[in-house]
Design a protein around this motif. Structure first.
Motif, PDB file in Angstrom:
ATOM      1  N   VAL A   1      12.859   4.493  -3.625  1.00 46.88           N
ATOM      2  CA  VAL A   1      13.039   4.535  -4.823  1.00 46.88           C
ATOM      3  C   VAL A   1      12.131   2.849  -5.573  1.00 46.88           C
ATOM      4  O   VAL A   1      11.371   1.881  -5.039  1.00 46.88           O
ATOM      5  N   ASN A   2      10.864   3.930  -6.443  1.00 48.99           N
ATOM      6  CA  ASN A   2       9.666   3.144  -6.819  1.00 48.99           C
ATOM      7  C   ASN A   2      10.394   3.235  -8.977  1.00 48.99           C
ATOM      8  O   ASN A   2      10.017   3.553  -9.194  1.00 48.99           O
ATOM      9  N   LEU A   3      10.206   0.997  -8.409  1.00 49.00           N
ATOM     10  CA  LEU A   3      10.237   0.918 -10.041  1.00 49.00           C
ATOM     11  C   LEU A   3       9.159   0.029 -10.470  1.00 49.00           C
ATOM     12  O   LEU A   3       8.758  -0.499 -11.716  1.00 49.00           O
ATOM     13  N   ALA A   4       8.261  -0.144  -9.720  1.00 48.80           N
ATOM     14  CA  ALA A   4       7.146  -0.653 -10.097  1.00 48.80           C
ATOM     15  C   ALA A   4       5.529  -0.311 -10.660  1.00 48.80           C
ATOM     16  O   ALA A   4       4.474  -0.373 -11.311  1.00 48.80           O
TER      17      ALA A   4
ATOM     18  N   SER B   1      11.940 -10.061  -4.678  1.00 47.91           N
ATOM     19  CA  SER B   1      11.122  -8.426  -4.090  1.00 47.91           C
ATOM     20  C   SER B   1      11.712  -7.943  -3.093  1.00 47.91           C
ATOM     21  O   SER B   1      11.659  -6.738  -2.313  1.00 47.91           O
ATOM     22  N   ARG B   2      11.486  -9.022  -1.903  1.00 55.02           N
ATOM     23  CA  ARG B   2      11.154  -8.662  -0.367  1.00 55.02           C
ATOM     24  C   ARG B   2      12.959  -7.921  -0.019  1.00 55.02           C
ATOM     25  O   ARG B   2      12.599  -7.500   0.420  1.00 55.02           O
ATOM     26  N   ARG B   3      13.676  -8.113  -0.744  1.00 56.69           N
ATOM     27  CA  ARG B   3      14.886  -7.918   0.099  1.00 56.69           C
ATOM     28  C   ARG B   3      15.577  -6.582  -0.312  1.00 56.69           C
ATOM     29  O   ARG B   3      16.114  -6.209  -0.294  1.00 56.69           O
ATOM     30  N   LEU B   4      14.820  -6.498  -2.213  1.00 61.05           N
ATOM     31  CA  LEU B   4      15.324  -5.667  -2.650  1.00 61.05           C
ATOM     32  C   LEU B   4      13.955  -4.082  -2.036  1.00 61.05           C
ATOM     33  O   LEU B   4      14.684  -3.371  -1.631  1.00 61.05           O
ATOM     34  N   PHE B   5      13.519  -4.724  -1.386  1.00 60.00           N
ATOM     35  CA  PHE B   5      12.072  -3.504  -0.394  1.00 60.00           C
ATOM     36  C   PHE B   5      12.772  -3.122   0.852  1.00 60.00           C
ATOM     37  O   PHE B   5      12.661  -2.447   1.765  1.00 60.00           O
ATOM     38  N   GLU B   6      13.428  -4.234   1.801  1.00 61.60           N
ATOM     39  CA  GLU B   6      14.861  -3.840   2.789  1.00 61.60           C
ATOM     40  C   GLU B   6      15.243  -3.098   2.132  1.00 61.60           C
ATOM     41  O   GLU B   6      15.406  -2.262   3.112  1.00 61.60           O
ATOM     42  N   GLN B   7      15.741  -3.372   1.443  1.00 58.69           N
ATOM     43  CA  GLN B   7      17.012  -2.209   1.093  1.00 58.69           C
ATOM     44  C   GLN B   7      16.726  -0.995   0.292  1.00 58.69           C
ATOM     45  O   GLN B   7      17.466   0.152  -0.012  1.00 58.69           O
ATOM     46  N   GLY B   8      15.390  -0.785   0.363  1.00 59.79           N
ATOM     47  CA  GLY B   8      14.600   0.864  -0.288  1.00 59.79           C
ATOM     48  C   GLY B   8      13.999   0.629  -1.491  1.00 59.79           C
ATOM     49  O   GLY B   8      14.630   2.178  -1.634  1.00 59.79           O
TER      50      GLY B   8
ATOM     51  N   VAL C   1       0.725  -0.752  -0.168  1.00 56.70           N
ATOM     52  CA  VAL C   1       0.054  -0.246  -0.070  1.00 56.70           C
ATOM     53  C   VAL C   1       0.572   1.223   0.279  1.00 56.70           C
ATOM     54  O   VAL C   1       1.800   1.286   0.571  1.00 56.70           O
ATOM     55  N   LEU C   2       0.743   1.629  -1.215  1.00 53.92           N
ATOM     56  CA  LEU C   2       1.583   3.635  -1.136  1.00 53.92           C
ATOM     57  C   LEU C   2       0.860   4.082  -0.180  1.00 53.92           C
ATOM     58  O   LEU C   2      -0.202   4.278   0.334  1.00 53.92           O
ATOM     59  N   ASP C   3       1.531   5.398   0.943  1.00 55.31           N
ATOM     60  CA  ASP C   3       1.056   6.538   1.708  1.00 55.31           C
ATOM     61  C   ASP C   3       1.246   7.861   1.566  1.00 55.31           C
ATOM     62  O   ASP C   3       1.089   8.149   2.586  1.00 55.31           O
ATOM     63  N   ALA C   4       1.663   7.321   0.042  1.00 58.84           N
ATOM     64  CA  ALA C   4       2.059   8.680  -0.490  1.00 58.84           C
ATOM     65  C   ALA C   4       1.939   8.895  -2.875  1.00 58.84           C
ATOM     66  O   ALA C   4       1.212   8.152  -2.672  1.00 58.84           O
ATOM     67  N   ALA C   5       1.751   9.926  -2.840  1.00 58.59           N
ATOM     68  CA  ALA C   5       1.604   9.789  -4.350  1.00 58.59           C
ATOM     69  C   ALA C   5       2.171   8.792  -5.026  1.00 58.59           C
ATOM     70  O   ALA C   5       3.326   8.819  -4.722  1.00 58.59           O
TER      71      ALA C   5
ATOM     72  N   ARG D   1       6.155   6.748  -0.600  1.00 58.66           N
ATOM     73  CA  ARG D   1       6.636   5.761   0.617  1.00 58.66           C
ATOM     74  C   ARG D   1       5.784   4.308   0.456  1.00 58.66           C
ATOM     75  O   ARG D   1       3.991   4.483  -0.155  1.00 58.66           O
ATOM     76  N   VAL D   2       6.583   3.496   0.490  1.00 63.83           N
ATOM     77  CA  VAL D   2       5.296   2.159   0.740  1.00 63.83           C
ATOM     78  C   VAL D   2       5.107   1.753   2.415  1.00 63.83           C
ATOM     79  O   VAL D   2       6.059   1.363   2.930  1.00 63.83           O
ATOM     80  N   ASP D   3       4.285   1.167   2.227  1.00 63.45           N
ATOM     81  CA  ASP D   3       3.926   0.535   3.690  1.00 63.45           C
ATOM     82  C   ASP D   3       4.984   1.081   5.217  1.00 63.45           C
ATOM     83  O   ASP D   3       5.933   0.081   5.654  1.00 63.45           O
ATOM     84  N   GLY D   4       5.153   1.903   4.997  1.00 62.06           N
ATOM     85  CA  GLY D   4       5.837   3.073   6.007  1.00 62.06           C
ATOM     86  C   GLY D   4       6.735   3.110   5.651  1.00 62.06           C
ATOM     87  O   GLY D   4       7.724   3.964   6.011  1.00 62.06           O
TER      88      GLY D   4
END
Length: 396
Positions: free
Chosen positions: A44-47, A339-346, A27-31, A37-40
């Motif tokens: 960097v948004n590549l999706a 994907s999960r590990r990338l998210f942990e790396q921002g 869930v995105l928390d911003a535009a 900002r995703v899930d708090g």
């Protein structure tokens, strides 16, 4: 004894969970921007499909606010009763001029556009030949028709010609292809496909959802890129929710296409017209992409840089030639873990498995945009390098 709803739901969800294919969207928390900002978490948004950065663009928001104030929250009816506002027709004239076609009509999404246009055009006795990797909306749209359906090998003009030779008809013949294929990022060879279609008296139908705003002069699309604008035997459809930053779909082509769709396209006939704010934002987007050529220049500069660096790190980007840049992992578990590990790396980049992509070709689909900075991309590349090493995908 019949199956209860609870039993059916539990069985289906358990099957998805056991196969590693159960999806729980973040869930995105911003535009939806290049950094969001995703899930708090700041990432960097590549999706996203926000190719030109229009989803939160000041000019689009200003026009949306203007139309909201003048025309209200909603259109109040379906288009054929009392829902066609002057701004709807102005937007359609704008799209037709931009696409270099005789007419254009706006529908509610790219998905329903394919259902509506294919359903309105095709009848029993017609022949339609579709690329094997075409979008799900094309597949579903064709299922609703009584036309004879054939599938040609992906991007293979010779196989298309074979099918046209083997299956003739006195009815309409339609060749259907994506312009840019949404999962692989490759281009349909429209130069070859249109030539074969014309040789056999067929019409070419191009879903340019990922080509509009990306390919061709000022983002006019894949059809323009290959030089087939102004062609009455080429139909262009697509979405207004990707590069254009809003929501909706369009069909553009022959001068009489619009009038037929007004009378026959069921999603158009039975859906309330688009909201004025959406119409305003889309009108501003079409103006902005022609006013500011640096948007597409930045998009393609970022695309070339990101692809080259991923290749240097040893990742397989599956031959993509567009801003859609898949990274192949093979099995869903590997793609989802990456994907999960990338998210942990921002880095927000989503893993995709069957049925979205064929079995054995699970991947992460990355899309760079005009809004990404070099720092954004370098951050993402560093994260990919770390994750690739940790999973044994690369040695770099």
């Amino acid at each position: 004894m019949s199956t209860s709803l609870s039993e059916r739901l539990n069985a289906e969800l358990s099957s998805l969970r056991e196969s590693g294919l159960l999806i729980s969207p973040r869930v995105l928390d911003a535009a939806n921007r290049a950094r969001t900002r995703v899930d708090g978490r700041e990432v960097v948004n590549l999706a996203s499909n926000n190719y030109l950065g229009f989803a939160d663009h000041p000019a689009l928001k200003a026009r949306a606010a203007e139309y909201l104030e003048k025309w209200g929250v909603g259109a109040g009816a379906v288009r054929t009763i009392a829902g066609t506002l002057r701004i709807h027709e102005e937007l359609e004239e704008q799209i037709a001029a931009f696409k270099h076609t005789g007419s254009a009509l706006v529908l509610h999404s790219g998905f329903t556009t394919n259902q509506g246009v294919l359903g309105a055009l095709l009848r029993e006795g017609d022949l339609v030949i579709s690329d094997e990797l075409n979008h799900a909306s094309i597949i579903d749209g064709l299922r609703l028709t009584k036309a004879t359906k054939k599938v040609y090998r992906h991007a293979d003009a010779a196989d298309l010609e074979r099918l046209l030779q083997e299956h003739d008809t006195d009815g309409l013949k339609l060749v259907v292809t994506d312009g840019v294929f949404s999962m692989d990022g490759d281009l349909a060879p429209l130069d070859a496909l249109v030539a074969v279609a014309r040789k056999h008296g067929a019409v070419t139908y191009v879903d340019d959802a990922h080509g509009s705003g990306v390919m061709g002069e000022s983002g006019r699309g894949t059809v323009h890129h290959f030089g087939f604008e102004y062609a009455d035997d080429v139909i262009q459809v697509g979405t207004l929710s990707k590069a254009w930053g809003g929501v909706g779909g369009y069909a553009a082509g022959h001068a009489n296409l619009r009038q037929l769709l007004i009378n026959r396209a069921r999603p158009y006939l039975f859906s309330t017209a688009q909201a004025p704010a959406t119409v305003g934002a889309l009108a501003a987007a079409l103006e902005e992409v022609q006013r500011d050529p640096t948007l597409m220049e930045r998009l393609w500069d970022n695309t070339r840089y990101f692809k080259a660096e991923l290749a240097r790190l040893g990742f397989d980007t599956m031959g993509s030639v567009t801003p859609i840049t898949p990274v192949l992992f093979g099995e869903p578990a590997a793609a989802f873990e990456a994907s999960r590990r990338l998210f942990e790396q921002g880095v927000f980049a989503v893993g995709l498995g069957f049925p979205t992509v064929p079995r054995g070709s699970a991947r992460i689909r990355n899309i760079v945009t005009a809004e990404h900075t070099r720092d954004d991309l370098d951050h993402a590349l560093q994260a990919y390098q770390t994750v690739g090493r940790s999973l044994g995908v690369t040695a770099a």
